[in-house]
Design a protein around this motif. Structure first.
Motif, PDB file in Angstrom:
ATOM      1  N   SER A 139       2.887  -0.269 -11.178  1.00  0.00           N
ATOM      2  CA  SER A 139       1.840  -1.162 -10.659  1.00  0.00           C
ATOM      3  C   SER A 139       2.082  -2.622 -11.014  1.00  0.00           C
TER       4      SER A 139
ATOM      5  N   ARG B  11       2.450   1.689  -3.433  1.00  0.00           N
ATOM      6  CA  ARG B  11       1.453   2.139  -4.403  1.00  0.00           C
ATOM      7  C   ARG B  11       1.187   3.633  -4.260  1.00  0.00           C
ATOM      8  N   ARG B  12       1.067   4.098  -3.022  1.00  0.00           N
ATOM      9  CA  ARG B  12       0.840   5.523  -2.788  1.00  0.00           C
ATOM     10  C   ARG B  12       2.036   6.362  -3.233  1.00  0.00           C
ATOM     11  N   ARG B  13       3.209   5.771  -3.224  1.00  0.00           N
ATOM     12  CA  ARG B  13       4.416   6.482  -3.659  1.00  0.00           C
ATOM     13  C   ARG B  13       4.551   6.495  -5.180  1.00  0.00           C
TER      14      ARG B  13
ATOM     15  N   LEU C 274       0.827  -1.205   0.000  1.00  0.00           N
ATOM     16  CA  LEU C 274       0.000   0.000   0.000  1.00  0.00           C
ATOM     17  C   LEU C 274       0.863   1.258   0.000  1.00  0.00           C
ATOM     18  N   TRP C 275       1.930   1.225   0.775  1.00  0.00           N
ATOM     19  CA  TRP C 275       2.846   2.364   0.831  1.00  0.00           C
ATOM     20  C   TRP C 275       3.504   2.602  -0.522  1.00  0.00           C
TER      21      TRP C 275
ATOM     22  N   GLY D 140       9.427   5.090  -6.035  1.00  0.00           N
ATOM     23  CA  GLY D 140       8.131   5.661  -6.356  1.00  0.00           C
ATOM     24  C   GLY D 140       7.963   5.905  -7.836  1.00  0.00           C
TER      25      GLY D 140
END
Length: 440
Positions: free
Chosen positions: A316, A310-312, A307-308, A422
């Motif tokens: 994908s 992905r947010r960065r 999750l971290w 990221g």
């Protein structure tokens, strides 16, 4: 001038060798060679199984599967419906189908089902032989299958692995179908749930995948309710809670060494009810008690990393595959059960990743193939020396278990790297005309 001539003479053989290697690779990555490799693999497998098929017998786990199927077909107890069972209910799909032509042909039908699903996976991976990188992935899958063939041909993982491959490949273009395939695979053998967890954490069409999963689950529950099996529907979650440490499990390695050194009263014994070997010794109860909490904690930490990252803004596709690999590896490393077929949980993920391989995935796949070879050397080749705790067999097992831990640590480290990089890292672009594996 003489020095330049010598340099050219030394370089020429290397250039020739590289050209020959490239030519061999070009010939291997064609539809013709893909079909040949598939037929060679499964033809050799059929020859190995032919004595059992001709005798009307079964080998591996199939004698137990056939016993369950024969009892059900004769109107006796149906495990999973009338009694608790170690497998989810849809495991009856292959177990029952293999008995449709009668018990003597059970081994043959199981082989044909496995071969047909493998061909489906190979065809989808390679986009029908049109994608060179997809054919590389298909060859990697078949090589892994070959290395693990003593279990791949004779256990439920040989059924679920191809379903996971097709599900991962079809995620972007057919998310509902992909979600249904992953859910069916999970209701046959639990491990694909880890792949679904990675999909839910990362994939843009996660809710379609979840919807398909709920649909398959509802249909499975409805079938169970129709036959009065609801009390046993989830029994597979608790059936093995009382098991001791299995001999081959990574978490059992310290007790295996204690037994090999004949210290602290540690020993290996046969669990006749489960037809497996387990190891006992001081504080083994603590390891048994902590294995499940450790597994849950590891899965939770990996999910947080996903999750971290992905947010960065991490890529994908890479994030999904690395996350699925890490989750599955954790479910092996922290499991008190350590069956050889568990390597087949990792192979489908690596095969899909090899359709667009990075240097990291090439190394991971090579390491996985080495681990698979060691696993087959342990079981069935040197299993009895391991039971007798002979030194070379114990060292072989320890090396294999160390590689499993290394695979997990490498996947977790890669997740951290993806999160730190990221959106700064290169993001892959995919054309469906040349590369069908755009899974996100």
């Amino acid at each position: 001038m003489a020095g330049q001539t010598n340099d050219r003479a030394a370089v020429a053989p290397r250039i020739i060798r590289r050209a020959q290697t490239a030519d061999f690779a070009d010939r291997m990555l064609t539809r013709r060679w893909l079909v040949r490799a598939f037929l060679l693999l499964h033809g050799a497998s059929l020859l190995a199984l032919l004595p059992a098929i001709i005798a009307g017998g079964t080998v591996g786990d199939l004698p137990l599967y056939r016993e369950w199927a024969m009892a059900a077909f004769e109107g006796d107890e149906i495990v999973g419906i009338d009694a608790d069972w170690v497998y989810p209910l849809l495991a009856w799909l292959p177990i029952g189908a293999a008995n449709l032509l009668g018990a003597p042909l059970y081994q043959l039908l199981w082989f044909l089902m496995t071969a047909a699903l493998n061909w489906w996976a190979v065809w989808v991976l390679s986009d029908g032989g049109r994608s060179r990188r997809g054919m590389l992935a298909a060859h990697a899958f078949m090589l892994g299958f070959l290395l693990l063939s003593p279990v791949a041909l004779l256990r439920l993982e040989g059924i679920t692995g191809p379903l996971v491959i097709v599900g991962l490949v079809w995620l972007s273009r057919r998310p509902l179908v992909a979600g249904a395939l992953l859910a069916v695979a999970t209701w046959i053998k639990v491990w694909p749930a880890m792949v679904i967890a990675a999909v839910v954490a990362v994939h843009r069409d996660r809710w379609l995948v979840v919807l398909a999963g709920f649909g398959v689950t509802a249909a499975t529950a409805a079938i169970s309710a129709t036959f009065g099996g609801i009390p046993h529907l989830l029994s597979f979650l608790t059936m093995q809670t009382d098991r001791a440490l299995q001999l081959e499990a990574p978490i059992a390695t310290p007790w295996v060494w204690a037994a090999a050194l004949d210290v602290f009263g540690s020993r290996v014994y046969q669990n006749r009810a489960l037809a497996t070997r387990e190891v006992v010794g001081p504080l083994d109860g603590g390891a048994i008690l902590l294995s499940t909490p450790l597994l849950i904690a590891a899965v939770a930490c990996i999910a947080v990393l996903l999750l971290w990252a992905r947010r960065r803004g991490a890529d994908s596709r890479e994030l999904l595959l690395v996350g699925a690999f890490a989750l599955v590896a954790a479910s092996i490393v922290f499991n008190k059960v350590g069956s050889p077929q568990y390597l087949l949980w990792l192979l489908p993920i690596a095969a899909v990743a090899m359709a667009r391989p990075t240097a990291w995935w090439r190394r991971m796949t090579a390491l996985l193939l080495v681990t698979s070879l060691l696993t087959t050397l342990i079981f069935p080749i040197f299993y009895m020396p391991l039971v007798r705790l002979e030194w070379f067999a114990v060292l072989l097992l320890s090396a294999r278990n160390a590689l499993l831990v290394a695979l997990l640590l490498a996947a977790v480290a890669k997740l951290v790297q993806l999160g730190r990089t990221g959106g700064l890292g290169p993001r892959a672009t995919v054309s469906t005309n040349t590369q069908p594996l755009a899974i996100v």
